[in-house]
Motif scaffolding. Structure first.
Motif, PDB file in Angstrom:
ATOM      1  N   PHE A  20      32.205  54.575  53.720  1.00 48.83           N
ATOM      2  CA  PHE A  20      30.987  54.102  53.074  1.00 48.83           C
ATOM      3  C   PHE A  20      30.971  54.342  51.565  1.00 48.83           C
ATOM      4  CE2 PHE A  20      29.432  53.840  57.389  1.00 48.83           C
ATOM      5  CZ  PHE A  20      28.687  52.675  57.322  1.00 48.83           C
ATOM      6  N   ARG A  21      31.751  55.286  51.076  1.00 49.70           N
ATOM      7  CA  ARG A  21      31.783  55.526  49.630  1.00 49.70           C
ATOM      8  C   ARG A  21      32.858  54.723  48.922  1.00 49.70           C
ATOM      9  NH1 ARG A  21      30.717  61.902  48.526  1.00 49.70           N
ATOM     10  NH2 ARG A  21      28.537  61.883  49.149  1.00 49.70           N
ATOM     11  N   ARG A  22      33.986  54.512  49.576  1.00 51.10           N
ATOM     12  CA  ARG A  22      35.115  53.863  48.906  1.00 51.10           C
ATOM     13  C   ARG A  22      35.346  52.414  49.318  1.00 51.10           C
ATOM     14  NH1 ARG A  22      37.182  57.046  44.761  1.00 51.10           N
ATOM     15  NH2 ARG A  22      36.869  59.187  45.379  1.00 51.10           N
ATOM     16  N   ILE A  23      35.275  52.123  50.590  1.00 49.87           N
ATOM     17  CA  ILE A  23      35.705  50.819  51.076  1.00 49.87           C
ATOM     18  C   ILE A  23      34.557  49.815  51.143  1.00 49.87           C
ATOM     19  CG2 ILE A  23      36.785  49.602  53.009  1.00 49.87           C
ATOM     20  CD1 ILE A  23      38.688  51.346  51.398  1.00 49.87           C
ATOM     21  N   ILE A  24      33.448  50.185  51.734  1.00 47.69           N
ATOM     22  CA  ILE A  24      32.337  49.246  51.917  1.00 47.69           C
ATOM     23  C   ILE A  24      31.842  48.676  50.584  1.00 47.69           C
ATOM     24  CG2 ILE A  24      29.979  48.977  52.787  1.00 47.69           C
ATOM     25  CD1 ILE A  24      32.052  49.146  55.018  1.00 47.69           C
ATOM     26  N   PRO A  25      31.620  49.492  49.533  1.00 44.60           N
ATOM     27  CA  PRO A  25      31.183  48.892  48.257  1.00 44.60           C
ATOM     28  C   PRO A  25      32.207  47.910  47.679  1.00 44.60           C
ATOM     29  CG  PRO A  25      30.771  51.236  48.231  1.00 44.60           C
ATOM     30  CD  PRO A  25      31.576  50.959  49.458  1.00 44.60           C
ATOM     31  N   LEU A  26      33.511  48.235  47.803  1.00 48.92           N
ATOM     32  CA  LEU A  26      34.540  47.323  47.321  1.00 48.92           C
ATOM     33  C   LEU A  26      34.534  46.014  48.104  1.00 48.92           C
ATOM     34  CD1 LEU A  26      37.637  49.620  46.721  1.00 48.92           C
ATOM     35  CD2 LEU A  26      36.353  48.343  45.029  1.00 48.92           C
ATOM     36  N   LEU A  27      34.421  46.110  49.418  1.00 48.08           N
ATOM     37  CA  LEU A  27      34.402  44.906  50.246  1.00 48.08           C
ATOM     38  C   LEU A  27      33.189  44.040  49.942  1.00 48.08           C
ATOM     39  CD1 LEU A  27      35.640  46.092  53.745  1.00 48.08           C
ATOM     40  CD2 LEU A  27      36.740  44.488  52.203  1.00 48.08           C
ATOM     41  N   VAL A  28      32.044  44.657  49.762  1.00 49.99           N
ATOM     42  CA  VAL A  28      30.832  43.890  49.442  1.00 49.99           C
ATOM     43  C   VAL A  28      31.003  43.178  48.098  1.00 49.99           C
ATOM     44  CG1 VAL A  28      28.388  44.104  48.842  1.00 49.99           C
ATOM     45  CG2 VAL A  28      29.289  45.279  50.850  1.00 49.99           C
ATOM     46  N   LEU A  29      31.506  43.884  47.101  1.00 45.64           N
ATOM     47  CA  LEU A  29      31.730  43.273  45.789  1.00 45.64           C
ATOM     48  C   LEU A  29      32.752  42.148  45.880  1.00 45.64           C
ATOM     49  CD1 LEU A  29      31.233  43.303  42.716  1.00 45.64           C
ATOM     50  CD2 LEU A  29      33.126  44.919  42.557  1.00 45.64           C
ATOM     51  N   GLU A  30      33.849  42.368  46.603  1.00 47.85           N
ATOM     52  CA  GLU A  30      34.872  41.340  46.728  1.00 47.85           C
ATOM     53  C   GLU A  30      34.345  40.118  47.478  1.00 47.85           C
ATOM     54  OE1 GLU A  30      37.958  43.575  48.570  1.00 47.85           O
ATOM     55  OE2 GLU A  30      38.608  44.473  46.683  1.00 47.85           O
ATOM     56  N   ILE A  31      33.549  40.323  48.507  1.00 50.83           N
ATOM     57  CA  ILE A  31      32.994  39.197  49.257  1.00 50.83           C
ATOM     58  C   ILE A  31      32.016  38.404  48.388  1.00 50.83           C
ATOM     59  CG2 ILE A  31      31.470  38.620  51.184  1.00 50.83           C
ATOM     60  CD1 ILE A  31      32.932  40.824  52.776  1.00 50.83           C
ATOM     61  N   ILE A  32      31.191  39.103  47.607  1.00 50.78           N
ATOM     62  CA  ILE A  32      30.264  38.414  46.700  1.00 50.78           C
ATOM     63  C   ILE A  32      31.045  37.582  45.680  1.00 50.78           C
ATOM     64  CG2 ILE A  32      28.605  38.775  44.820  1.00 50.78           C
ATOM     65  CD1 ILE A  32      27.509  41.140  46.472  1.00 50.78           C
ATOM     66  N   LEU A  33      32.103  38.162  45.119  1.00 51.23           N
ATOM     67  CA  LEU A  33      32.909  37.429  44.149  1.00 51.23           C
ATOM     68  C   LEU A  33      33.622  36.244  44.788  1.00 51.23           C
ATOM     69  CD1 LEU A  33      34.374  40.360  42.022  1.00 51.23           C
ATOM     70  CD2 LEU A  33      32.607  38.728  41.364  1.00 51.23           C
ATOM     71  N   LEU A  34      34.101  36.412  46.022  1.00 55.90           N
ATOM     72  CA  LEU A  34      34.734  35.297  46.726  1.00 55.90           C
ATOM     73  C   LEU A  34      33.744  34.161  46.978  1.00 55.90           C
ATOM     74  CD1 LEU A  34      37.069  36.996  49.350  1.00 55.90           C
ATOM     75  CD2 LEU A  34      37.743  35.342  47.618  1.00 55.90           C
ATOM     76  N   VAL A  35      32.537  34.500  47.414  1.00 57.08           N
ATOM     77  CA  VAL A  35      31.528  33.473  47.668  1.00 57.08           C
ATOM     78  C   VAL A  35      31.181  32.737  46.380  1.00 57.08           C
ATOM     79  CG1 VAL A  35      29.112  33.132  48.322  1.00 57.08           C
ATOM     80  CG2 VAL A  35      30.594  34.553  49.735  1.00 57.08           C
ATOM     81  N   LEU A  36      30.991  33.488  45.295  1.00 64.23           N
ATOM     82  CA  LEU A  36      30.703  32.837  44.010  1.00 64.23           C
ATOM     83  C   LEU A  36      31.869  31.963  43.555  1.00 64.23           C
ATOM     84  CD1 LEU A  36      28.946  35.717  42.042  1.00 64.23           C
ATOM     85  CD2 LEU A  36      27.916  33.597  42.870  1.00 64.23           C
ATOM     86  N   GLY A  37      33.078  32.468  43.744  1.00 63.00           N
ATOM     87  CA  GLY A  37      34.256  31.686  43.365  1.00 63.00           C
ATOM     88  C   GLY A  37      34.373  30.401  44.156  1.00 63.00           C
ATOM     89  N   PHE A  38      34.161  30.487  45.473  1.00 63.99           N
ATOM     90  CA  PHE A  38      34.212  29.282  46.291  1.00 63.99           C
ATOM     91  C   PHE A  38      33.079  28.318  45.932  1.00 63.99           C
ATOM     92  CE2 PHE A  38      36.895  31.691  49.379  1.00 63.99           C
ATOM     93  CZ  PHE A  38      37.981  30.817  49.313  1.00 63.99           C
ATOM     94  N   TYR A  39      31.940  28.858  45.551  1.00 64.60           N
ATOM     95  CA  TYR A  39      30.830  28.003  45.126  1.00 64.60           C
ATOM     96  C   TYR A  39      31.223  27.208  43.881  1.00 64.60           C
ATOM     97  CZ  TYR A  39      26.360  26.611  43.150  1.00 64.60           C
ATOM     98  OH  TYR A  39      25.339  25.884  42.600  1.00 64.60           O
ATOM     99  N   PHE A  40      31.778  27.915  42.878  1.00 63.89           N
ATOM    100  CA  PHE A  40      32.167  27.228  41.650  1.00 63.89           C
ATOM    101  C   PHE A  40      33.341  26.281  41.881  1.00 63.89           C
ATOM    102  CE2 PHE A  40      29.945  30.834  39.550  1.00 63.89           C
ATOM    103  CZ  PHE A  40      28.977  30.066  38.953  1.00 63.89           C
ATOM    104  N   LEU A  41      34.265  26.667  42.754  1.00 59.14           N
ATOM    105  CA  LEU A  41      35.370  25.771  43.085  1.00 59.14           C
ATOM    106  C   LEU A  41      34.838  24.516  43.771  1.00 59.14           C
ATOM    107  CD1 LEU A  41      38.461  25.406  43.094  1.00 59.14           C
ATOM    108  CD2 LEU A  41      38.458  26.395  45.386  1.00 59.14           C
TER     109      LEU A  41
END
Length: 115
Positions: A20-41
């Motif tokens: 919960f301190r190391r992995i979950i925040p990274l995954l949430v940030l990466e998923i948000i960035l992926l969704v935004l990237g796919f939106y712009f693509l």
């Protein structure tokens, strides 16, 4: 209380805190960035047509799909190439973090089963 039981509880608590301190925040940030990237693509590329054409070409020969995707990537604009490369990089990072979490889960499970 059994010494192994205490060891197992501590091992699982350490794993949960790490997750919960190391992995979950990274995954949430990466998923948000992926969704935004796919939106712009999706704003720049008509992705449905690209995949429709890829499936049409794959009916003739499955290897042609890779050539089609490569040619589609090579003939697009620089901005679209950058967006695709960023999305691929984020996807690889996301898979790496999920793999790290799974490896840690398996090792924690093995440690608690040995004791």
């Amino acid at each position: 209380m059994d010494n192994n039981l205490i060891k197992n509880k501590i091992a699982w608590k350490v794993y949960i805190v790490w997750l919960f301190r190391r992995i979950i925040p990274l995954l949430v940030l990466e998923i948000i960035l992926l969704v935004l990237g796919f939106y712009f693509l999706g704003k720049f590329v008509f992705v449905q047509k690209v995949f429709e054409n890829a499936f049409l070409s794959s009916a003739q020969n499955p290897i042609i799909v890779f050539l089609y995707m490569f040619n589609a990537f090579a003939s697009t604009t620089f901005l679209k190439k950058i967006i695709v490369l960023i999305l691929l990089s984020l996807g690889i990072l996301c898979m790496k973090d999920v793999g790290r979490a799974l490896v840690s889960y398996i090792s924690t499970f093995r440690i608690t089963k040995q004791g």
